[in-house]
Design an enzyme around this catalytic site. Structure first.
Site, PDB file in Angstrom:
ATOM      1  N   GLY A   1      30.926  40.470  34.183  1.00  0.00           N
ATOM      2  CA  GLY A   1      30.123  39.249  34.263  1.00  0.00           C
ATOM      3  C   GLY A   1      30.508  38.410  35.470  1.00  0.00           C
ATOM      4  N   ALA A   2      31.803  38.407  35.790  1.00  0.00           N
ATOM      5  CA  ALA A   2      32.316  37.626  36.909  1.00  0.00           C
ATOM      6  C   ALA A   2      33.777  37.988  37.150  1.00  0.00           C
ATOM      7  CB  ALA A   2      32.215  36.133  36.600  1.00  0.00           C
ATOM      8  N   MET A   3      34.290  37.628  38.318  1.00  0.00           N
ATOM      9  CA  MET A   3      35.689  37.934  38.623  1.00  0.00           C
ATOM     10  C   MET A   3      36.321  36.771  39.378  1.00  0.00           C
ATOM     11  SD  MET A   3      38.278  39.877  38.512  1.00  0.00           S
ATOM     12  CE  MET A   3      39.792  39.313  39.253  1.00  0.00           C
ATOM     13  N   GLU A   4      37.519  36.389  38.910  1.00  0.00           N
ATOM     14  CA  GLU A   4      38.125  35.125  39.323  1.00  0.00           C
ATOM     15  C   GLU A   4      38.912  35.141  40.628  1.00  0.00           C
ATOM     16  OE1 GLU A   4      39.057  37.021  36.653  1.00  0.00           O
ATOM     17  OE2 GLU A   4      41.232  37.042  36.412  1.00  0.00           O
ATOM     18  N   ASN A   5      38.636  36.053  41.557  1.00  0.00           N
ATOM     19  CA  ASN A   5      39.385  36.111  42.815  1.00  0.00           C
ATOM     20  C   ASN A   5      39.702  34.699  43.314  1.00  0.00           C
ATOM     21  OD1 ASN A   5      38.541  38.963  42.924  1.00  0.00           O
ATOM     22  ND2 ASN A   5      36.550  38.022  43.333  1.00  0.00           N
TER      23      ASN A   5
ATOM     24  N   GLU B   1      40.106  43.870  40.022  1.00  0.00           N
ATOM     25  CA  GLU B   1      40.848  43.856  38.760  1.00  0.00           C
ATOM     26  C   GLU B   1      40.394  44.979  37.837  1.00  0.00           C
ATOM     27  OE1 GLU B   1      42.516  40.740  35.427  1.00  0.00           O
ATOM     28  OE2 GLU B   1      40.513  40.456  36.175  1.00  0.00           O
TER      29      GLU B   1
ATOM     30  N   HIS C   1      35.064  29.593  32.688  1.00  0.00           N
ATOM     31  CA  HIS C   1      36.027  30.668  32.443  1.00  0.00           C
ATOM     32  C   HIS C   1      36.740  31.063  33.741  1.00  0.00           C
ATOM     33  CE1 HIS C   1      37.219  34.505  30.358  1.00  0.00           C
ATOM     34  NE2 HIS C   1      37.328  34.892  31.625  1.00  0.00           N
ATOM     35  N   GLU C   2      35.960  31.319  34.773  1.00  0.00           N
ATOM     36  CA  GLU C   2      36.578  31.778  36.024  1.00  0.00           C
ATOM     37  C   GLU C   2      37.378  30.664  36.701  1.00  0.00           C
ATOM     38  OE1 GLU C   2      36.578  34.840  36.084  1.00  0.00           O
ATOM     39  OE2 GLU C   2      34.840  35.233  34.810  1.00  0.00           O
TER      40      GLU C   2
ATOM     41  N   GLU D   1      43.067  36.269  29.851  1.00  0.00           N
ATOM     42  CA  GLU D   1      41.702  36.259  29.325  1.00  0.00           C
ATOM     43  C   GLU D   1      41.541  35.401  28.072  1.00  0.00           C
ATOM     44  OE1 GLU D   1      39.483  37.033  31.150  1.00  0.00           O
ATOM     45  OE2 GLU D   1      40.360  38.423  32.590  1.00  0.00           O
TER      46      GLU D   1
HETATM   47  N1  BES Z   1      38.874  38.894  34.869  1.00  0.00           N
HETATM   48  C1  BES Z   1      37.623  39.134  34.273  1.00  0.00           C
HETATM   49  C2  BES Z   1      36.845  40.222  34.945  1.00  0.00           C
HETATM   50  C3  BES Z   1      37.268  41.601  34.526  1.00  0.00           C
HETATM   51  C4  BES Z   1      36.773  42.150  33.372  1.00  0.00           C
HETATM   52  C5  BES Z   1      38.131  42.341  35.275  1.00  0.00           C
HETATM   53  C6  BES Z   1      37.184  43.424  32.983  1.00  0.00           C
HETATM   54  C7  BES Z   1      38.539  43.587  34.887  1.00  0.00           C
HETATM   55  C8  BES Z   1      38.052  44.146  33.734  1.00  0.00           C
HETATM   56  C9  BES Z   1      36.766  37.877  34.270  1.00  0.00           C
HETATM   57  O1  BES Z   1      37.487  36.705  34.283  1.00  0.00           O
HETATM   58  C10 BES Z   1      36.008  37.871  32.983  1.00  0.00           C
HETATM   59  O2  BES Z   1      36.635  37.720  31.981  1.00  0.00           O
HETATM   60  N2  BES Z   1      34.700  38.035  33.020  1.00  0.00           N
HETATM   61  C11 BES Z   1      33.886  38.067  31.822  1.00  0.00           C
HETATM   62  C12 BES Z   1      33.012  36.858  31.727  1.00  0.00           C
HETATM   63  C13 BES Z   1      33.553  35.821  30.815  1.00  0.00           C
HETATM   64  C14 BES Z   1      32.691  34.615  30.720  1.00  0.00           C
HETATM   65  C15 BES Z   1      33.914  36.275  29.436  1.00  0.00           C
HETATM   66  C16 BES Z   1      33.026  39.291  31.882  1.00  0.00           C
HETATM   67  O3  BES Z   1      32.991  39.912  32.930  1.00  0.00           O
HETATM   68  O4  BES Z   1      32.392  39.609  30.893  1.00  0.00           O
HETATM   69 ZN    ZN Z   2      38.381  36.321  32.476  1.00  0.00          ZN
END
Ligand code: BES
Ligand code: ZN
Length: 954
Positions: free
Chosen positions: A328-332, A194, A364-365, A387
């Site tokens: 921080g993480a990715m929701e695949n 993503e 979140h994920e 988001e």
């Molecule tokens: N979908 C995002 C990861 C992402 C972030 C993809 C930026 C592409 C660009 C994921 O769900 C996410 O939001 N991760 C957060 C953690 C969350 C607890 C706020 C992150 O990575 O900070």
């Molecule tokens: Zn997210």
């Protein structure tokens, strides 16, 4: 890339453009304007040039929708020794309009072969047609040129053999490494797509609207395992000992959610009440830190299934802790990937805050499995639908599953955080234009995340919990496996449909005179869509000014701007055309009733039913607006808080503190008034309110300390230590109490040690020595771990020992604390060493470089060092992370936005100008410049007040 035959290509082009004239349908039906053949003849140079010099038949960043994908058969064979991968795919596509080319996304692939079969070819086992491939890297696209026109409404099968290198960064299909307890470095391969990086792993239609099913096969060595979105169906043994895992076909989904990992991790598993198998994976030596995540994810998945009234549609869900991870993480879907510190919990070294963090990231994920995966935004301009909602669902789900974490208190900070950004003129609307990959990445910002969540919370408070939930269930059911936009959400929010209505596809509203987004509020029709448009399509945050005249309350709404004062010449122009539909709430000193009113116009008048001493707006801080009380308003609160603060709710006390200091930044309230408001804090029992007040005072302290304004720094230090002494002294060096007790303890003791409070330093030094003597085996309470390490890091032996422990530690939570401590050293050469280690990426991983630079830049000793480093090494930094990445944005704002002098502003501006001259542009540049200007202005206006206020109290 396959070499195209020049002649054939030319023929194809003639064919294509002739076709376009004869059958204009081909062009017209495309979502995008196609170049006409006339245009081509007049100006062939107007077309992009493919890498081989041929004209590339598509000039838009968005793909045409003449050909759409239905199904991908994807085979991948990564080699974890040579660090490259061989792959092939067959994409089943549907041709919507006749065409002679197929445009796909692809980045950094070598394409060996591309062929095309029609359904008939397959039926009669005819050989496929060879396709020529053109590449246009500027748009990350390839064109497959078909010798004969593809027929509308028929299906075709595009087969591509390709290969590539495992990427070095954190995007696409990349390599990650970890160190075992025995010191061995091991490599794994992992994906992160993503928003626009699936195209780095395989050629695809890489836009969220092009949903398809994916059947994935992965070849691996027997010492590894392979994971993907779906469960494995079978493993085939190949000659030479290699194994090939075949995974079940996925549900219909967007490319950015595809994932696979090849690793040697260990896991723990559990099952939800509906039978979903949940597993947590981590590198073998970190296996013991996976148990909390398993408990939390099972609980949360159960919660979401019942809250959304929709089963999680896959048979399994894996959560994997990846040693090198960009975000921080990715929701695949079915295979969520995490940074280790976002998933693993080590009771010995993870603090209460770390637990809150892990819980929220899991929540979140998991929320994304519905908001984002099941229903996806049509385009990235509405990323907030993913988001903002996932951020909001954290609140709903964590409050329900882990009430003891008191997440609703934490949520207040989520909104306060974004207000800082949204009250600058450089903010942007929640729904914003985004075209290029960099612009798309920039959409992942605090506006989409935090403001998105906060306005949803406001809407929920306005609609009622029940109506809100009904609305989102409606939305999720109606758009399952599809895509949606803002209006689809608002329409769902305002009508309570029955099950049957979802499948009928129509809107359901009982009164035909009303539009489908109308709802009744206090006997009046309210257009939810119209109301929410004022929050999503308009940037900024409103200020509600309240003026009391007996029982009459005169209300006025303005656009709230921090750093721009009402008396400034530009203020009026910045107010024009801003108007919000604000669902106001208020309570009075005479009753507990929550009154409601929608403020839709610039001004309005309310009449109170009885006499009261004060009226507090924005009850519990559920609304996204700031309130200013003119006349005696603030004095009444100061008085009330001093007399008996418990008559106001804890969140209301906290929001009063927040709003008061925001108003100071906007030049609407004097600093001494806001400071007077904090004078009751000595008696405050709410950690939330205490942390808020303390946070502002600490921020001012650091600002003036960085500027070396020593008289005020000293006086503020003494004031803080004297004033908060009673609360500091009651803190134990333990992990007792609730999460908020812990957070308050950490904050107060950190403040005390930061300010060199002798008892604090003594206690921390003793603990640090004991820890060193025990060779790092002594368990120090996790709430104070960071403080103890930071005090220990002030001596050279302590610092060196910490760095050794950093390298050895198997706990990400501990490593973060050590790294922070190391960054608090006052020695430039030590700080420089850390930066060098971060750049090298071995001992300090590249993923931690941004937060390291940010941490170093916070101190007076480190600020210049970090900033100069960023300027001088910009090209290296940019090579490690993409321009729009989180990391680059954190590095820029983390090393500059605390500046508060004109010289610094000028330096930063010059640097940004030089980047712009190279065609590099980010929204954050303007945000930083405005923030620095705001700091300058704050000091100019408030430093004398602060000085006098402190003198009167020391
Ligand atoms: N979908 C995002 C990861 C992402 C972030 C993809 C930026 C592409 C660009 C994921 O769900 C996410 O939001 N991760 C957060 C953690 C969350 C607890 C706020 C992150 O990575 O900070
Ligand atoms: Zn997210």
């Amino acid at each position: 890339m396959v070499n195209s035959h020049r002649k054939l290509i030319f023929n194809v082009y003639v064919g294509f453009y002739c076709t376009a004239i004869i059958l204009p349908k081909i062009c017209i039906c495309s979502r995008f304007s196609m170049p006409s053949s006339d245009q081509f003849n007049q100006d062939p140079g107007a077309f992009p040039e493919a890498t081989n010099g041929e004209p590339f038949p598509w000039h838009e960043l968005r793909l045409p929708n003449t050909v759409i994908p239905l199904h991908y058969d994807l085979f991948v064979h990564p080699n974890l020794t040579s660090l490259d991968f061989a792959a092939s795919e067959t994409i089943e596509v549907l041709v919507r309009d006749a065409t002679q080319f197929i445009i796909l996304h692809s980045r950094d692939h070598e394409i060996m072969n591309a062929t095309l079969h029609s359904e008939e070819d397959l039926r009669y086992r005819k050989p496929g047609r060879q396709l020529d491939v053109l590449s246009y890297p500027a748009h990350e696209q390839i064109a497959l040129l078909v010798p004969e026109e593809l027929t509308a409404d028929l299906k075709y099968y595009v087969a591509i053999d390709f290969q590539g290198k495992l990427a070095d960064g954190f995007e696409g299909f990349y390599k990650s490494t970890y160190r075992t307890l025995g010191g061995e470095i091991r490599t794994i391969a992992v994906t992160d797509f993503e928003p626009t990086e699936a195209r780095m792993a395989f050629p695809c239609f890489d836009e969220p609207l092009f949903k398809a099913n994916f059947s994935i096969k992965i070849r691996r060595e027997s010492r590894h395992i392979a994971l993907s979105n779906m469960p494995k169906v079978k493993t085939i043994e190949l000659e030479g000992g290699l194994l090939e895992d075949h995974f079940e076909t996925t549900v219909r989904m967007s490319t950015y959610l595809v994932a696979y990992v090849v690793c040697d991790f260990k896991w723990v598993s559990g099952t939800t009440s509906s039978g979903v198998k949940v597993s947590i994976y981590a590198s073998p030596d970190k296996w013991s830190q996976t148990h909390y995540a398993l408990e939390a994810s099972v609980k949360l998945l159960d919660f979401y299934e019942s809250y959304f009234d929709i089963y999680y549609p896959l048979p399994k869900l894996d959560l994997v802790a990846i040693p090198d991870f960009g975000s921080g993480a990715m929701e695949n879907w079915g295979l969520i990937t995490y940074r280790e510190t976002s998933l693993l919990f080590d009771p010995k070294t993870s603090s209460a805050f770390d637990k809150l963090w892990v819980t929220r990231v899991i929540a979140h994920e998991l929320a994304h499995q519905w908001f984002g995966n099941l229903v996806t935004m049509e385009w990235w301009n509405d990323i907030w639908l993913n988001e903002g909602f996932a951020n909001y669902m954290e609140l709903i789900s964590v409050n329900a599953t882990y009430p003891e974490l008191q997440f609703d208190d934490y949520f207040l900070e989520v909104c306060f955080e974004v207000i800082k950004r949204d009250s600058l003129n450089s903010s942007h609307p929640i729904s914003n234009q985004a075209k290029t990959p960099t612009e798309i990445q920039e959409m992942f910002d605090t506006i989409s995340y935090n403001k998105g969540a906060c306005i949803v919370d406001m809407l929920k408070d306005f609609l009622s919990e029940e109506k809100f939930r009904k609305g989102i269930i409606h939305y999720l059911k109606k758009f399952s496996y599809g895509n949606a936009k803002n209006d689809d959400l608002w329409n769902s929010m305002s009508n309570g449909c029955l099950e049957g209505d979802f499948t009928s596809g129509g809107f359901c509203y009982s009164d035909s005179k009303r539009t489908h987004s109308t709802l009744t509020f206090q006997g009046e029709d309210v257009e939810v869509k119209e109301m929410m448009a004022t929050w999503t399509l308009q940037k900024g945050i409103p200020l509600v000014v309240v003026e009391r005249e007996g029982r009459a309350l005169r209300l006025r709404q303005e656009r709230f701007l921090s750093g721009v004062f009402k008396e400034d010449p530009g203020w009026r122009a910045l107010q024009e055309r801003y108007l919000w539909h604000i669902p106001l709430t208020y309570t009075t000193s005479s009753s507990n009733v929550i009154h409601r009113h929608i403020l839709k116009s610039k001004t309005d008048v309310l009449h109170l039913p009885e006499d009261t001493s004060w009226v507090k707006f924005n009850v519990n801080s559920n609304g996204y607006y700031i309130v200013h009380y003119e006349g005696q308003g603030w004095d009444q609160f100061i008085q009330q808080l001093n007399q008996n603060h418990t008559l106001l709710r804890p969140k209301d006390r906290t929001s009063l503190i927040h709003d008061a200091f925001q108003l100071v930044s906007a030049g609407r309230l004097t600093l001494d008034k806001a400071l007077d408001l904090t004078r009751y804090l000595q008696h405050e029992t709410s950690s939330l309110a205490l942390l808020k007040g303390l946070g502002y005072l600490e921020m001012f302290y650091h600002m003036i300390d960085r500027r070396n304004i020593s008289d005020v720094t000293e006086n503020l230090k003494h004031y803080l230590l004297r004033y908060f002494k009673p609360v500091i002294d009651t803190q134990s060096w333990s992990d007792e109490g609730s999460v908020w007790d812990s957070m308050l303890r950490s904050a107060l003791l950190k403040l005390a040690c930061d300010l060199n409070h002798a008892p604090c330093i003594q206690k921390a030094t003793d603990l640090f020595s004991q820890w060193m003597e025990s060779s790092g085996k002594l368990n120090i309470p996790t709430d104070v771990l960071k403080i103890v390490y930071s005090v220990g890091a002030q001596t050279t032996p302590g610092w060196n020992y910490l760095l050794e422990q950093y390298e050895l530690s198997m706990s990400g939570a501990e490593k973060n604390k050590i790294l922070y401590a190391l960054s608090t050293s006052k020695h430039q050469e030590k700080l420089m060493k850390l930066i060098e280690l971060g750049m090298e990426g071995k001992i300090i991983k590249t993923q931690d470089l941004a937060s390291l630079l940010h941490a170093i830049a916070r101190s007076p000793e480190g600020q210049k060092l970090a900033w100069n480093f960023v300027r001088e090494n910009w090209t290296h930094i940019l090579k490690k992370f993409g321009l729009g990445s989180f990391d680059v944005r954190i590095i820029i704002s983390g090393t500059t936005s605390h500046f508060s002098s004109k010289d610094e502003l000028q330096e930063v501006k010059l640097f940004f100008d030089s980047l712009k001259a190279q065609g590099l542009h980010l929204d954050i540049f303007q945000t930083v410049l405005e923030t620095i200007s705001k700091n300058i202005k704050w000091l100019e206006k408030n430093l004398p007040t602060l000085r006098t206020w402190l003198l009167a109290r020391t």
